[in-house]
Design an enzyme around this catalytic site. Structure first.
Site, PDB file in Angstrom:
ATOM      1  N   LYS A  90      -2.258   3.221 -18.205  1.00 45.03           N
ATOM      2  CA  LYS A  90      -1.284   3.219 -17.752  1.00 45.03           C
ATOM      3  C   LYS A  90      -2.554   2.590 -16.768  1.00 45.03           C
ATOM      4  O   LYS A  90      -2.811   3.083 -16.033  1.00 45.03           O
ATOM      5  CB  LYS A  90      -0.891   4.627 -16.914  1.00 45.03           C
ATOM      6  CG  LYS A  90       0.694   3.644 -16.847  1.00 45.03           C
ATOM      7  CD  LYS A  90       0.826   2.644 -15.468  1.00 45.03           C
ATOM      8  CE  LYS A  90       0.395   3.781 -14.035  1.00 45.03           C
ATOM      9  NZ  LYS A  90       0.459   2.881 -12.789  1.00 45.03           N
TER      10      LYS A  90
ATOM     11  N   GLY B 134      -7.838   7.924  -8.720  1.00 41.92           N
ATOM     12  CA  GLY B 134      -6.627   7.918  -7.846  1.00 41.92           C
ATOM     13  C   GLY B 134      -6.863   8.769  -6.643  1.00 41.92           C
ATOM     14  O   GLY B 134      -7.619   9.903  -6.309  1.00 41.92           O
ATOM     15  N   SER B 135      -6.265   8.832  -5.850  1.00 35.38           N
ATOM     16  CA  SER B 135      -6.080   8.957  -4.165  1.00 35.38           C
ATOM     17  C   SER B 135      -5.514  10.717  -5.116  1.00 35.38           C
ATOM     18  O   SER B 135      -5.347  11.108  -6.458  1.00 35.38           O
ATOM     19  CB  SER B 135      -5.052   8.880  -3.442  1.00 35.38           C
ATOM     20  OG  SER B 135      -3.998   8.569  -4.104  1.00 35.38           O
ATOM     21  N   THR B 136      -6.089  11.307  -3.694  1.00 35.16           N
ATOM     22  CA  THR B 136      -5.820  13.517  -4.145  1.00 35.16           C
ATOM     23  C   THR B 136      -4.621  13.757  -4.204  1.00 35.16           C
ATOM     24  O   THR B 136      -4.063  14.447  -5.037  1.00 35.16           O
ATOM     25  CB  THR B 136      -6.990  13.738  -2.515  1.00 35.16           C
ATOM     26  OG1 THR B 136      -8.132  13.856  -3.261  1.00 35.16           O
ATOM     27  CG2 THR B 136      -6.494  15.500  -2.837  1.00 35.16           C
TER      28      THR B 136
ATOM     29  N   GLY C 151      -3.375  12.801  -7.419  1.00 33.76           N
ATOM     30  CA  GLY C 151      -3.978  13.736  -8.475  1.00 33.76           C
ATOM     31  C   GLY C 151      -3.749  15.662  -8.020  1.00 33.76           C
ATOM     32  O   GLY C 151      -3.223  15.837  -9.203  1.00 33.76           O
TER      33      GLY C 151
ATOM     34  N   GLU D 252     -10.824  12.201 -10.685  1.00 32.13           N
ATOM     35  CA  GLU D 252     -11.582  12.144  -9.599  1.00 32.13           C
ATOM     36  C   GLU D 252     -10.609  11.572  -8.776  1.00 32.13           C
ATOM     37  O   GLU D 252     -10.198  10.608  -8.796  1.00 32.13           O
ATOM     38  CB  GLU D 252     -12.597  11.335 -10.759  1.00 32.13           C
ATOM     39  CG  GLU D 252     -13.034  11.087 -11.831  1.00 32.13           C
ATOM     40  CD  GLU D 252     -14.597  12.115 -11.455  1.00 32.13           C
ATOM     41  OE1 GLU D 252     -14.371  12.500 -10.758  1.00 32.13           O
ATOM     42  OE2 GLU D 252     -14.597  12.212 -12.429  1.00 32.13           O
TER      43      GLU D 252
ATOM     44  N   CYS E  14     -14.526   4.988  -3.420  1.00 36.00           N
ATOM     45  CA  CYS E  14     -13.986   6.503  -3.656  1.00 36.00           C
ATOM     46  C   CYS E  14     -15.394   7.314  -2.952  1.00 36.00           C
ATOM     47  O   CYS E  14     -15.534   8.366  -1.864  1.00 36.00           O
ATOM     48  CB  CYS E  14     -13.457   7.153  -4.901  1.00 36.00           C
ATOM     49  SG  CYS E  14     -15.337   7.048  -5.885  1.00 36.00           S
TER      50      CYS E  14
ATOM     51  N   GLU F 172      -9.408   9.162   4.076  1.00 36.13           N
ATOM     52  CA  GLU F 172      -9.603   8.654   3.886  1.00 36.13           C
ATOM     53  C   GLU F 172      -9.197   7.289   4.077  1.00 36.13           C
ATOM     54  O   GLU F 172      -8.100   7.216   3.957  1.00 36.13           O
ATOM     55  CB  GLU F 172      -9.820   8.574   2.176  1.00 36.13           C
ATOM     56  CG  GLU F 172     -10.507   7.395   1.599  1.00 36.13           C
ATOM     57  CD  GLU F 172     -10.546   7.769  -0.442  1.00 36.13           C
ATOM     58  OE1 GLU F 172      -9.120   8.583  -0.463  1.00 36.13           O
ATOM     59  OE2 GLU F 172     -11.646   7.694  -0.569  1.00 36.13           O
TER      60      GLU F 172
HETATM   61  P1  NAD Z   1      -3.375   6.211  -6.432  1.00 34.36           P
HETATM   62  O1  NAD Z   1      -3.469   7.641  -6.330  1.00 34.36           O
HETATM   63  O2  NAD Z   1      -2.162   5.633  -5.570  1.00 34.36           O
HETATM   64  O3  NAD Z   1      -3.208   5.134  -7.869  1.00 34.36           O
HETATM   65  C1  NAD Z   1      -3.958   5.371  -8.834  1.00 34.36           C
HETATM   66  C2  NAD Z   1      -3.179   5.207  -9.515  1.00 34.36           C
HETATM   67  O4  NAD Z   1      -1.825   6.625 -10.094  1.00 34.36           O
HETATM   68  C3  NAD Z   1      -2.478   4.254  -9.946  1.00 34.36           C
HETATM   69  O5  NAD Z   1      -2.483   3.323 -11.095  1.00 34.36           O
HETATM   70  C4  NAD Z   1      -0.655   4.135 -10.016  1.00 34.36           C
HETATM   71  O6  NAD Z   1      -0.125   3.331 -10.261  1.00 34.36           O
HETATM   72  C5  NAD Z   1      -0.774   6.169 -10.611  1.00 34.36           C
HETATM   73  N1  NAD Z   1       0.193   7.140 -10.298  1.00 34.36           N
HETATM   74  C6  NAD Z   1       0.380   6.557  -8.501  1.00 34.36           C
HETATM   75  N2  NAD Z   1       1.934   7.765  -7.921  1.00 34.36           N
HETATM   76  C7  NAD Z   1       1.987   8.395  -9.428  1.00 34.36           C
HETATM   77  C8  NAD Z   1       2.459   9.458  -9.771  1.00 34.36           C
HETATM   78  N3  NAD Z   1       3.443  10.154  -9.064  1.00 34.36           N
HETATM   79  N4  NAD Z   1       2.398   9.739 -11.482  1.00 34.36           N
HETATM   80  C9  NAD Z   1       1.448   9.127 -12.170  1.00 34.36           C
HETATM   81  N5  NAD Z   1       0.379   8.047 -12.302  1.00 34.36           N
HETATM   82  C10 NAD Z   1       0.548   8.105 -10.699  1.00 34.36           C
HETATM   83  O7  NAD Z   1      -4.619   5.291  -5.664  1.00 34.36           O
HETATM   84  P2  NAD Z   1      -5.058   4.321  -5.629  1.00 34.36           P
HETATM   85  O8  NAD Z   1      -4.164   3.565  -4.284  1.00 34.36           O
HETATM   86  O9  NAD Z   1      -4.860   3.079  -6.635  1.00 34.36           O
HETATM   87  O10 NAD Z   1      -6.807   4.227  -5.451  1.00 34.36           O
HETATM   88  C11 NAD Z   1      -7.188   4.842  -4.364  1.00 34.36           C
HETATM   89  C12 NAD Z   1      -7.833   6.615  -3.969  1.00 34.36           C
HETATM   90  O11 NAD Z   1      -8.551   6.145  -5.619  1.00 34.36           O
HETATM   91  C13 NAD Z   1      -8.482   6.815  -3.342  1.00 34.36           C
HETATM   92  O12 NAD Z   1      -8.638   7.222  -2.702  1.00 34.36           O
HETATM   93  C14 NAD Z   1      -9.500   6.667  -4.164  1.00 34.36           C
HETATM   94  O13 NAD Z   1     -11.114   7.913  -3.265  1.00 34.36           O
HETATM   95  C15 NAD Z   1      -9.270   6.937  -5.786  1.00 34.36           C
HETATM   96  N6  NAD Z   1     -10.492   6.491  -6.076  1.00 34.36           N
HETATM   97  C16 NAD Z   1     -11.786   7.822  -6.952  1.00 34.36           C
HETATM   98  C17 NAD Z   1     -12.392   7.471  -8.281  1.00 34.36           C
HETATM   99  C18 NAD Z   1     -13.390   8.492  -8.076  1.00 34.36           C
HETATM  100  O14 NAD Z   1     -14.181   8.394  -9.286  1.00 34.36           O
HETATM  101  N7  NAD Z   1     -13.438   9.861  -7.670  1.00 34.36           N
HETATM  102  C19 NAD Z   1     -12.601   6.151  -7.441  1.00 34.36           C
HETATM  103  C20 NAD Z   1     -12.103   5.188  -7.076  1.00 34.36           C
HETATM  104  C21 NAD Z   1     -11.012   5.517  -6.638  1.00 34.36           C
END
Ligand code: NAD
Length: 496
Positions: free
Chosen positions: A172, A225-227, A230, A247, A281, A378
């Site tokens: 996804k 994605g975001s904490t 997560g 992550e 990140c 962040e």
């Molecule tokens: P996000 O968490 O908003 O979205 C990430 C993904 O999760 C997207 O595909 C989104 O559609 C999906 N998503 C959103 N809500 C969901 C839910 N309720 N259930 C399932 N899936 C859902 O993050 P973002 O804004 O896309 O990315 C930025 C964040 O990602 C930052 O906080 C960054 O630090 C983190 N990040 C971490 C790493 C790492 O390796 N640690 C790498 C890159 C980005």
């Protein structure tokens, strides 16, 4: 969408926008929970059929390498798809976004061949002679949920080990950036990956993403994605006790020691924070600087940051591109204004740029204390805060005073001193005199609320396998067994 080897359309569409212009560049089918169900069913069918799972690791590796070769032939097209949707500069998209993605996928092919699929344990003589062998087997259907910042790279960090281990996968992608992984999945099927082994369902997180994270037929969910999201994924996955890899975010410290080579440290701290407009990140977003060097270091940071060329993303001379969208641009502005309200001073930048697309100036803030929101949360934009410290113990305390623990850098000309500090930092990666060193041969991931588990490194396949211990009795017969702990000997039992 790509489901079961078919290109699947939908009445509901998502518009993909180039962040450097704000112009729409594509429409993509918007998958929903029903499409996720169809993709999981296709993945499960291929898994059960054995079409991929029962290939030898060498056969899987050979197909994965063929996919890399074919993708490399069209690398320029993948670079264009990636940067047109996520706003990376052509230099960053070529080197990091696509270059790393293909190199790392190739590394997972190598791992398939060298991984210890069966590990024999020492022969046991008690309670009876036996030999156990630990088998690593694919889990089944793996769900991968990716963010927009490194769409192909962070997706392949999940798809690569999942496929190397023989799993089937449903991806996804983020709503902004499904293009490169859709192209990759098509290339993969054209080059030997059986249809239905890799499925891609673009769609909304709360609908398609949440269904994938909670689906009863998904055995593992891997998320970047975001904490905040997560935490939701972890809770959704708990319903069926899935394997989970997370992550998440970071608020990395760049610790400049008083013996640092300042020319290198200034460039390194700027590189650590501003590459890809701070949307990494593991960026070093907090510069920790000795009090007595603070003013000079800030002056040098500001002078050097003014040389960063902001311009068209496809121009090879451009250093820094836009941020992902208008919402993120406004969020960055709100963070900067909030920091100023809390007492910070803008040493450089601090404003959105008034041009088409979504741009933000490289921004340096001073007068920041680590308790302030700008130092704890962040921002995910080109914002560096400078925090003075008194001695190295103080620097370590500030560095660790964070809910995150993804990465840190230390700048010093004294390796022994830097290594000592590295040992005291709570972070999954610590770079000495470097930043953004993502190396597929070593694990990557976070302490604390930066994540759960690790990606990359020689053990990357562990997280995509189940462990099965098979015990083989070698005792030679009933008499050698300890069954009399419960049962009398068979003869005695019969005679009673
Ligand atoms: P996000 O968490 O908003 O979205 C990430 C993904 O999760 C997207 O595909 C989104 O559609 C999906 N998503 C959103 N809500 C969901 C839910 N309720 N259930 C399932 N899936 C859902 O993050 P973002 O804004 O896309 O990315 C930025 C964040 O990602 C930052 O906080 C960054 O630090 C983190 N990040 C971490 C790493 C790492 O390796 N640690 C790498 C890159 C980005």
């Amino acid at each position: 969408m790509r489901i079961g080897g078919q290109e699947v359309d939908s009445d509901r569409l998502m518009t993909i926008v180039d962040p450097s212009t704000g112009a729409p560049i594509a429409t993509v089918a918007r998958g929903d929970a029903g499409h996720i169900d169809a993709a999981v069913a296709a993945a499960r069918d291929t898994f059960e059929s054995g079409v991929w799972r029962t290939k030898t690791p060498q056969e899987r590796a050979a197909i994965m390498r063929r996919i890399v070769a074919a993708a490399t032939d069209v690398a320029d097209e993948l670079v264009e798809l990636e940067l047109s949707a996520n706003g990376a500069t052509v230099r960053q998209a070529t080197g990091f976004h696509i270059g790393y993605a293909l190199a790392h996928f190739s590394y997972f092919a190598d791992l398939a061949e060298t991984y210890a699929w069966q590990r024999p344990a020492p022969i046991a003589s008690f309670p009876a002679l036996s030999q156990s062998v630990v088998h690593r087997e694919p889990i089944g259907v793996v769900g991968a949920i990716a963010p927009w910042n490194f769409p192909l790279l962070l997706t392949l960090w999940k798809v690569g080990p999942a496929l190397a281990a023989g799993n089937s996968v449903v991806v996804k992608p983020d709503e902004h950036t499904p293009l490169s992984i859709l192209a990759f999945a098509r290339i993969a099927e054209q080059n030997g990956l059986p249809p239905g082994v890799l499925n891609v369902v673009p769609g909304d997180g709360r609908d398609a993403g949440a269904r994938l994270a909670s689906h009863p037929d998904v055995g593992k969910i891997a998320f970047t994605g975001s904490t905040a999201v997560g935490r939701e994924i972890m809770s959704l996955a708990s319903g069926t006790v899935k394997h989970v890899t997370l992550e998440l975010g970071g608020k990395g410290p760049s610790i400049v020691l008083d013996d640092a080579d300042l020319d290198m440290a200034v460039d390194g701290v700027l590189y650590g924070c501003f590459v890809y407009s701070g949307q990494v990140c593991e960026s070093g977003t907090r510069a920790l600087v000795p009090e007595h060097l603070h003013d000079e270091f800030v002056r040098r940071l500001v002078d050097r940051a003014q040389t960063i060329v902001i311009g068209p993303t496809r121009d090879w001379d451009t250093d820094m591109g836009p941020v992902i969208d208008a919402k993120q641009q406004q969020r960055i502005l709100d963070y900067v204004r909030g920091a100023v309200a809390e007492g910070a001073t803008v040493a450089l930048g601090g404003e959105a740029l008034d041009r088409d697309g979504f741009w933000f100036q490289p921004t340096i803030l001073t007068g920041v204390r680590n308790v302030m929101r700008i130092a704890q949360e962040e921002v995910f934009g080109p914002v560096l805060v400078v925090i003075p410290y008194t001695d190295s113990d103080h620097a370590v305390r500030i560095a660790n005073d964070s809910e995150y623990g993804l990465a840190a850098s230390i700048w010093s000309s004294d390796n022994a001193r830097a290594l000592d500090i590295a040992g005291r930092i709570q972070a999954g990666s610590v770079w000495i005199n470097d930043a953004h060193q993502i190396n597929c041969h070593v694990p990557f991931g976070g302490y604390k609320q930066s994540g759960l588990g690790r990606e990359l490194g020689p053990d990357a396949l562990d997280a995509y396998t189940e462990i099965k211990t098979v015990h083989l009795d070698l005792s030679g017969g009933r008499d050698a067994k300890p069954y009399d702990l419960l049962l009398s000997h068979a003869d005695q039992g019969a005679s009673r």
